[in-house]
Design a protein around this motif. Structure first.
Motif, PDB file in Angstrom:
ATOM      1  N   ASN A 125       0.834  -1.192   0.000  1.00  0.00           N
ATOM      2  CA  ASN A 125       0.000   0.000   0.000  1.00  0.00           C
ATOM      3  C   ASN A 125       0.876   1.252   0.000  1.00  0.00           C
ATOM      4  O   ASN A 125       1.912   1.291   0.674  1.00  0.00           O
ATOM      5  CB  ASN A 125      -0.917   0.024   1.224  1.00  0.00           C
ATOM      6  CG  ASN A 125      -2.001  -1.041   1.147  1.00  0.00           C
ATOM      7  OD1 ASN A 125      -2.305  -1.540   0.062  1.00  0.00           O
ATOM      8  ND2 ASN A 125      -2.584  -1.382   2.286  1.00  0.00           N
ATOM      9  N   ILE A 126       0.424   2.256  -0.736  1.00  0.00           N
ATOM     10  CA  ILE A 126       1.130   3.536  -0.796  1.00  0.00           C
ATOM     11  C   ILE A 126       0.169   4.612  -0.324  1.00  0.00           C
ATOM     12  O   ILE A 126      -0.909   4.787  -0.905  1.00  0.00           O
ATOM     13  CB  ILE A 126       1.624   3.864  -2.221  1.00  0.00           C
ATOM     14  CG1 ILE A 126       2.364   2.681  -2.833  1.00  0.00           C
ATOM     15  CG2 ILE A 126       2.485   5.125  -2.213  1.00  0.00           C
ATOM     16  CD1 ILE A 126       3.641   2.316  -2.111  1.00  0.00           C
ATOM     17  N   ARG A 127       0.575   5.331   0.727  1.00  0.00           N
ATOM     18  CA  ARG A 127      -0.250   6.419   1.235  1.00  0.00           C
ATOM     19  C   ARG A 127       0.335   7.744   0.727  1.00  0.00           C
ATOM     20  O   ARG A 127       1.441   8.108   1.099  1.00  0.00           O
ATOM     21  CB  ARG A 127      -0.274   6.415   2.760  1.00  0.00           C
ATOM     22  CG  ARG A 127      -0.861   5.132   3.330  1.00  0.00           C
ATOM     23  CD  ARG A 127      -0.956   5.185   4.847  1.00  0.00           C
ATOM     24  NE  ARG A 127      -1.501   3.945   5.362  1.00  0.00           N
ATOM     25  CZ  ARG A 127      -2.799   3.675   5.461  1.00  0.00           C
ATOM     26  NH1 ARG A 127      -3.677   4.581   5.088  1.00  0.00           N
ATOM     27  NH2 ARG A 127      -3.219   2.526   5.937  1.00  0.00           N
ATOM     28  N   HIS A 140      -3.325   0.690  -3.724  1.00  0.00           N
ATOM     29  CA  HIS A 140      -2.829  -0.675  -3.621  1.00  0.00           C
ATOM     30  C   HIS A 140      -2.068  -1.010  -4.892  1.00  0.00           C
ATOM     31  O   HIS A 140      -2.578  -0.829  -6.006  1.00  0.00           O
ATOM     32  CB  HIS A 140      -3.974  -1.665  -3.417  1.00  0.00           C
ATOM     33  CG  HIS A 140      -3.499  -3.077  -3.270  1.00  0.00           C
ATOM     34  ND1 HIS A 140      -2.853  -3.539  -2.136  1.00  0.00           N
ATOM     35  CD2 HIS A 140      -3.558  -4.123  -4.132  1.00  0.00           C
ATOM     36  CE1 HIS A 140      -2.532  -4.809  -2.301  1.00  0.00           C
ATOM     37  NE2 HIS A 140      -2.953  -5.198  -3.497  1.00  0.00           N
ATOM     38  N   VAL A 141      -0.831  -1.484  -4.728  1.00  0.00           N
ATOM     39  CA  VAL A 141       0.062  -1.750  -5.862  1.00  0.00           C
ATOM     40  C   VAL A 141       0.414  -3.226  -5.877  1.00  0.00           C
ATOM     41  O   VAL A 141       0.715  -3.822  -4.839  1.00  0.00           O
ATOM     42  CB  VAL A 141       1.350  -0.894  -5.773  1.00  0.00           C
ATOM     43  CG1 VAL A 141       2.264  -1.167  -6.964  1.00  0.00           C
ATOM     44  CG2 VAL A 141       0.996   0.586  -5.707  1.00  0.00           C
ATOM     45  N   SER A 142       0.361  -3.826  -7.078  1.00  0.00           N
ATOM     46  CA  SER A 142       0.768  -5.225  -7.267  1.00  0.00           C
ATOM     47  C   SER A 142       1.808  -5.282  -8.376  1.00  0.00           C
ATOM     48  O   SER A 142       1.661  -4.627  -9.409  1.00  0.00           O
ATOM     49  CB  SER A 142      -0.431  -6.092  -7.644  1.00  0.00           C
ATOM     50  OG  SER A 142      -1.376  -6.092  -6.594  1.00  0.00           O
ATOM     51  N   ILE A 143       2.854  -6.070  -8.143  1.00  0.00           N
ATOM     52  CA  ILE A 143       3.941  -6.195  -9.115  1.00  0.00           C
ATOM     53  C   ILE A 143       4.267  -7.675  -9.280  1.00  0.00           C
ATOM     54  O   ILE A 143       4.479  -8.387  -8.298  1.00  0.00           O
ATOM     55  CB  ILE A 143       5.209  -5.439  -8.643  1.00  0.00           C
ATOM     56  CG1 ILE A 143       4.925  -3.947  -8.506  1.00  0.00           C
ATOM     57  CG2 ILE A 143       6.371  -5.673  -9.607  1.00  0.00           C
ATOM     58  CD1 ILE A 143       6.093  -3.164  -7.935  1.00  0.00           C
ATOM     59  N   GLY A 156      -3.772   1.165  -8.100  1.00  0.00           N
ATOM     60  CA  GLY A 156      -5.111   1.711  -7.944  1.00  0.00           C
ATOM     61  C   GLY A 156      -5.262   3.134  -8.442  1.00  0.00           C
ATOM     62  O   GLY A 156      -6.387   3.641  -8.523  1.00  0.00           O
ATOM     63  N   CYS A 157      -4.152   3.797  -8.784  1.00  0.00           N
ATOM     64  CA  CYS A 157      -4.282   5.179  -9.262  1.00  0.00           C
ATOM     65  C   CYS A 157      -4.790   5.234 -10.697  1.00  0.00           C
ATOM     66  O   CYS A 157      -5.217   6.291 -11.160  1.00  0.00           O
ATOM     67  CB  CYS A 157      -2.937   5.909  -9.164  1.00  0.00           C
ATOM     68  SG  CYS A 157      -1.672   5.321 -10.334  1.00  0.00           S
ATOM     69  N   ASP A 158      -4.708   4.140 -11.417  1.00  0.00           N
ATOM     70  CA  ASP A 158      -5.176   4.073 -12.812  1.00  0.00           C
ATOM     71  C   ASP A 158      -4.522   5.152 -13.680  1.00  0.00           C
ATOM     72  O   ASP A 158      -5.128   5.708 -14.590  1.00  0.00           O
ATOM     73  CB  ASP A 158      -6.712   4.216 -12.893  1.00  0.00           C
ATOM     74  CG  ASP A 158      -7.412   2.993 -12.332  1.00  0.00           C
ATOM     75  OD1 ASP A 158      -6.821   1.898 -12.441  1.00  0.00           O
ATOM     76  OD2 ASP A 158      -8.514   3.135 -11.788  1.00  0.00           O
ATOM     77  N   ASN A 159      -3.272   5.458 -13.381  1.00  0.00           N
ATOM     78  CA  ASN A 159      -2.553   6.478 -14.151  1.00  0.00           C
ATOM     79  C   ASN A 159      -1.946   5.817 -15.382  1.00  0.00           C
ATOM     80  O   ASN A 159      -0.892   5.191 -15.325  1.00  0.00           O
ATOM     81  CB  ASN A 159      -1.453   7.110 -13.284  1.00  0.00           C
ATOM     82  CG  ASN A 159      -0.725   8.210 -14.027  1.00  0.00           C
ATOM     83  OD1 ASN A 159      -1.248   8.766 -14.984  1.00  0.00           O
ATOM     84  ND2 ASN A 159       0.482   8.514 -13.584  1.00  0.00           N
ATOM     85  N   HIS A 167       3.830   5.294  -7.658  1.00  0.00           N
ATOM     86  CA  HIS A 167       3.506   4.328  -6.609  1.00  0.00           C
ATOM     87  C   HIS A 167       4.202   2.995  -6.869  1.00  0.00           C
ATOM     88  O   HIS A 167       4.692   2.341  -5.931  1.00  0.00           O
ATOM     89  CB  HIS A 167       1.989   4.155  -6.531  1.00  0.00           C
ATOM     90  CG  HIS A 167       1.259   5.459  -6.548  1.00  0.00           C
ATOM     91  ND1 HIS A 167       0.499   5.875  -7.616  1.00  0.00           N
ATOM     92  CD2 HIS A 167       1.209   6.471  -5.643  1.00  0.00           C
ATOM     93  CE1 HIS A 167      -0.017   7.062  -7.368  1.00  0.00           C
ATOM     94  NE2 HIS A 167       0.403   7.457  -6.181  1.00  0.00           N
ATOM     95  N   VAL A 168       4.247   2.569  -8.128  1.00  0.00           N
ATOM     96  CA  VAL A 168       4.993   1.352  -8.481  1.00  0.00           C
ATOM     97  C   VAL A 168       6.473   1.552  -8.184  1.00  0.00           C
ATOM     98  O   VAL A 168       7.161   0.653  -7.679  1.00  0.00           O
ATOM     99  CB  VAL A 168       4.767   1.012  -9.972  1.00  0.00           C
ATOM    100  CG1 VAL A 168       5.690  -0.119 -10.409  1.00  0.00           C
ATOM    101  CG2 VAL A 168       3.310   0.633 -10.213  1.00  0.00           C
TER     102      VAL A 168
END
Length: 989
Positions: A125-127, A140-143, A156-159, A167-168
């Motif tokens: 998670n990135i705050r 929420h980031v998944s790699i 989750g930023c959908d950028n 965030h990644v």
């Protein structure tokens, strides 16, 4: 919903006995921890199972964990490469927009938490702090990763962007920098393999219960398929595991959003006319180069995607349909695209099957109608095959009589010299990786550092020396200028790019020896060299290359530097067209496109020739030998007066520093070049001529009195009469000039005498424009002033116009010479003729002034000028105006000092009666003339005109009777104009 597709299908869990057997086999070898980590690292990087079993599920758990641990990328360089486009921020501005910088800031501020690694899948998670008045945002980031490469990302930023979001980046950097703090789990299939039936059932039921709204339909569908014996799911061995990584046979590469790349390239091409769009596309090309440098297979993938979008550019079909060429910006982008394909196809690291696939794609694209063609014909045509031998603005022809280099290496579509030079220089880079990774180190451009790297198998050779040698070979090649504006411009750009690379290289003794060797070879290279004695008419000039060599060699071998630069001063296309010292078509325009339609960049080439000459003049300061050699070359090879003038200005500025005595030799050369420019442009009148004349006088003043007097005495070969009288003579005798020369009284008078002689000569040559300046300059010398006055009188008989005579006459009155002013005014009136309808004639004010002057002198002068007024002026209002002015007051003193008359002159007595008769006659004549073609809308004006006429008639004793007879005549003659005549009766009776 369906679970995400996995890249690897895992075997069914092995039984406990099988697992124990496998573990015992590995553990029994007694491998130390360091060796165990080394093997796991090798497996993680290459997936080569030399030291472990092929099936991951049979590897002991400690080895599994180490493989999973080492499989995540360990270098931040790749993370940076995939999270920034590589652009330079504006001066003084932090590059906070770069995702890598933002991600690094998030990591340092503690925004990363709940990091979990399950097999080859990392999540966290990135705050991120919100804006003013906004709440904190949680992403929420998944790699997913495999063999030290990130293979997919989700945030989750959908950028949506070309590369990873901040965030990644933050999560990836956390995994790299704090690897031991990350909670590590084996792939989920390994965990499941350790559970019994009850545990597995509990696990599935808890999972469905926690996410029943999302996964229940999928869970039921999978359960139905598993319970069906003949279903497809039961035919597949094993089950997918998204956390298990790829198989041995699977290719792995860094995550690249292909759809987003295509969309962004398409959008940028649609905005192709804007500078920002071109810059972004170039940044993407730079990213491809960076990937190729890292041997990343995504470089080719990204270039393929970009090429496909380039070929779908709708402008290509439009240009083809219209028969128009590409815009320069678009052509440059296509050039960069082609250069990248050259790098990819010729890469020694690509596989044969990859190269074959790429060549097939290139061939397919090449067959498309919209695929643009290369511009440029690199061969000579017909008459251009004839050589031009150096002419000495004594050599014999040597070697071949036809050019042997039909295709230029510099400016070639494939840019062989540039590619090879960059490759060799890149092998010599001294680059700190941290400076390349962290853009927060500052916006300043880092100076590239190089070192000598030995060439294997070639003792004494280095890649750095080879790069310099290759660049000079290409730049010094004698080659034809290609056809077409873009192809020629590309030659110039390639030269400048190569020289920009060389200027980054700091010369040492080893490189200086290479420079000397190449310079000597270029001078002796015959027809192969652009510095050889034999040049061909359409050879590309060597000015830009020579300037670099001259500057580089000057501190070490001045003789060689000057010999090379002087040889390079030639411009063959102009040598064959203009003899030495003769200007081309438009002397102040350096582009002669009418004579040389193929040489679109001729103006640019001449400018580079001028820059080379200026560099030599500046460097040769204080050395008369080389100064005169450079001067001779300039006069022989430079044909543009505008550029010669610039050289003269540069030389004068260099020769006269503010804090040191002037260099007399260089100052003399500046003056000589200025004199040459004056002679070349004598018959070309433009605004620049005046600037040139003023500068030449200033330069001659710096040289000394004799130089200034020489240009005055020889003015006819340098200046027009107007320039000599109004600029040279005046500027040369100003107070500032006299102070600068520091002359004593006799020498000052000598200069004045020279200036007066010049002014008188100019007045005789062009009295209309130079008589008044001559009179002004000769005021303080009676004999010269009388001579100038006589020139004016003689010119009046020879056709000097009334306007000029009136101007000189006013000057004479202003100087207190009213009789001479009167004389000139009468001469002017004798040439003047003002018609009945020219009451706004430009000479009206001059005539009134002349009449006022004669009235002030006395009755005699007034009487003498009246016949001239009557003969020259036929405008009734003007005559009546003069009559009233003279009748208001008595005439002034005459030439003999007679007393002023006691009372004003009467209009009915001489000499004014003649003028009154003329005015009355003019009103009668003008009235008939106006009535011939009068229209109703002008009736009012005519009635006012008759009113003024009556005022003039009444000045005569019988004026009332004359006016009545005049009106009666009008009524009878123009009785058909009833409305007009009615208006006449209403006004005058």
């Amino acid at each position: 919903m369906d679970p995400p597709a996995a890249k690897r299908s895992r075997d069914c869990p092995a039984g406990p006995e099988e697992r124990d057997a496998g573990a015992g086999a590995v553990r029994g070898r007694g491998r130390p921890e360091a060796l165990l980590d080394l093997s796991a690292k090798r497996v993680a990087e290459s997936w080569a199972f030399e030291q472990v079993e092929e099936r991951f599920s049979r590897v002991p758990e400690p080895v599994q964990k180490r493989i999973v641990f080492w499989s995540f990328p360990r270098s931040e360089r790749e993370i940076c490469m995939y999270s920034s486009l590589g652009y330079q921020p504006p001066e003084g501005e932090h590059d906070a927009r770069v995702p890598f910088t933002r991600g690094l800031h998030l990591l340092q501020s503690g925004a990363v938490d709940r990091v979990l690694q399950v097999g080859f899948h990392l999540s966290g998670n990135i705050r991120e702090p919100g804006g003013p008045g906004e709440p904190e945002r949680l992403y929420h980031v998944s790699i997913s990763f495999d063999r030290c490469k990130i293979t997919s990302v989700s945030c989750g930023c959908d950028n949506r962007d070309l590369f990873y979001c901040a965030h990644v980046v933050a999560l990836s950097l956390y995994r790299i920098r704090h690897a031991r703090q990350v909670e590590l789990r084996l792939p989920i299939s390994e965990t499941l393999s350790q559970m019994n039936r009850d545990q597995l059932q509990k696990f599935v039921q808890y999972l469905i219960s926690a996410h029943h709204t999302e996964v229940l339909p999928t869970a039921q569908r999978l359960a139905d398929e598993i319970l069906l014996l003949g279903s497809e799911i039961n035919l597949v061995h094993g089950a997918p595991d998204p956390t298990a990584g790829a198989g041995i046979e699977d290719a792995n590469c860094w995550h690249l959003d292909e759809e987003q790349i295509q969309e962004q390239v398409k959008q940028l091409l649609s905005n192709g006319g804007y500078y920002g769009a071109s810059q972004q596309l170039r940044s993407m090309f730079c990213k491809v180069r960076e990937m190729l440098r890292m041997r990343d297979s995504n470089g080719a993938r990204m270039l393929i995607l970009m090429t496909e979008q380039f070929l779908q550019d709708p402008r290509l079909a439009l240009w083809r349909q219209q028969g128009a060429g590409m815009t320069d910006k678009c052509r440059q982008l296509w050039d960069e695209l082609g250069a990248l394909w050259v790098c990819i196809v010729l890469s020694p690291h690509c596989k044969p099957e990859e190269r074959t696939s790429w060549l097939q794609m290139l061939s397919k694209w090449d067959k498309l109608d919209v695929c643009p063609l290369e511009e440029g014909n690199y061969s000579f045509d017909g008459p251009s095959l004839q050589p031009t031998v150096a002419l000495s603005p004594e050599l014999l022809q040597k070697g071949s009589t036809c050019i042997t280099n039909m295709e230029g290496w510099v400016g070639h579509p494939l840019d062989p010299i540039g590619c090879l030079c960059r490759a060799l220089l890149e092998a010599c880079h001294l680059e700190e990786e941290t400076l390349a990774i962290y853009p927060e180190s500052g916006p300043e451009k880092r100076k590239v550092a190089y070192q000598h790297v030995p060439v294997p198998g070639s003792p004494g050779e280095s890649y750095l020396a080879m790069a310099l040698e290759v660049a000079l070979l290409g730049l010094g090649q004698q080659r034809a200028l290609p056809e077409g504006l873009y192809a020629q411009d590309k030659v110039v750009r390639n030269e400048e790019q190569l020289l920009a690379l060389l200027e980054e290289v700091e010369l040492d003794e080893r490189l200086v020896q290479v420079l000397r060797k190449q310079a000597e070879q270029l001078l002796e290279g015959g027809p192969f060299s652009g510095f050889g004695e034999v040049l061909f008419r359409e050879s590309v000039p060597m000015h830009t290359c020579a300037r670099y060599l001259f500057t580089a060699l000057l501190p070490y071998d001045p003789d060689l530097a000057y010999r090379l630069a002087l040889r390079a001063m030639r411009l063959p296309i102009l040598e064959t067209a203009f003899p030495a010292g003769e200007p081309h078509g438009n002397p102040l325009d350096s582009i002669v496109s009418n004579r040389f339609p193929r040489w679109f960049i001729l103006g640019h080439l001449e400018t580079r020739q001028c820059e080379l000459a200026s560099a030599m003049l500046t460097a040769a300061k204080g050395d008369p030998k080389w100064l005169h050699a450079v001067l001779g070359s300039i006069q022989q090879n430079i044909h543009s007066p505008a550029l010669l003038f610039k050289l003269a200005q540069d030389a004068c500025k260099t020769a006269t520093p503010a804090s040191a005595p002037p260099d007399t030799t260089l100052l003399g050369i500046a003056l000589e070049l200025g004199l040459q420019v004056m002679q070349m442009t004598l018959n070309t009148m433009t605004w620049r001529r005046r600037e040139m004349v003023r500068w030449l006088v200033s330069c001659a003043t710096e040289v000394g009195l004799q130089a200034l007097m020489n240009i005055m005495q020889n003015w006819y070969s340098l200046f027009t009469p107007v320039e000599a009288a109004t600029i040279v003579a005046v500027t040369g005798t100003t107070h500032a000039t006299l102070l600068r020369l520091q002359l004593d009284a006799p020498r000052r008078e000598e200069l004045w005498a020279c200036a007066r002689t010049l002014a008188l000569q100019c007045a005789m040559k062009d009295p209309q424009n130079c008589a008044l300046p001559a009179l002004t300059l000769c005021e303080k010398n009676h004999a010269a002033f009388e001579a100038a006055y006589q020139i004016v009188l003689d010119a009046a008989a020879g056709g000097l116009g009334h306007a000029h005579l009136f101007t000189v006459a006013r000057y004479m009155e202003h100087r207190g010479l009213p009789l001479r002013a009167y004389k000139l005014a009468t001469l002017a009136l004798a040439q003047l003729s003002i018609a009945f309808n020219q009451d706004s004639h430009p000479a009206v004010n001059d005539v009134l002034w002349a009449c006022s002057l004669s009235h002030s002198l006395g009755r005699h002068e007034l009487s003498a000028i009246v016949p001239l007024i009557i003969r020259s002026i036929h405008c009734a209002p003007m005559l009546s105006d003069i009559l009233r002015r003279w009748a208001l007051s008595a005439p002034g003193l005459g030439p003999l000092g007679a007393r002023r008359a006691a009372k004003p002159l009467g209009a009915d007595r001489a000499p004014l009666c003649q003028l009154l008769d003329a005015a009355v006659a003019a009103y009668i004549t003008t009235s008939h003339s106006r009535l011939t073609h009068i229209s109703p809308r002008h009736y009012g004006d005519f009635i006012e005109f008759l009113g003024k006429a009556r005022e003039t008639f009444l000045l005569a004793p019988d004026g009332h009777l004359q006016f009545a007879q005049f009106l009666e005549n009008l009524k009878q003659t123009y009785k058909g104009k009833k409305k007009l005549m009615l208006l006449v009766r209403e006004r005058f009776g």
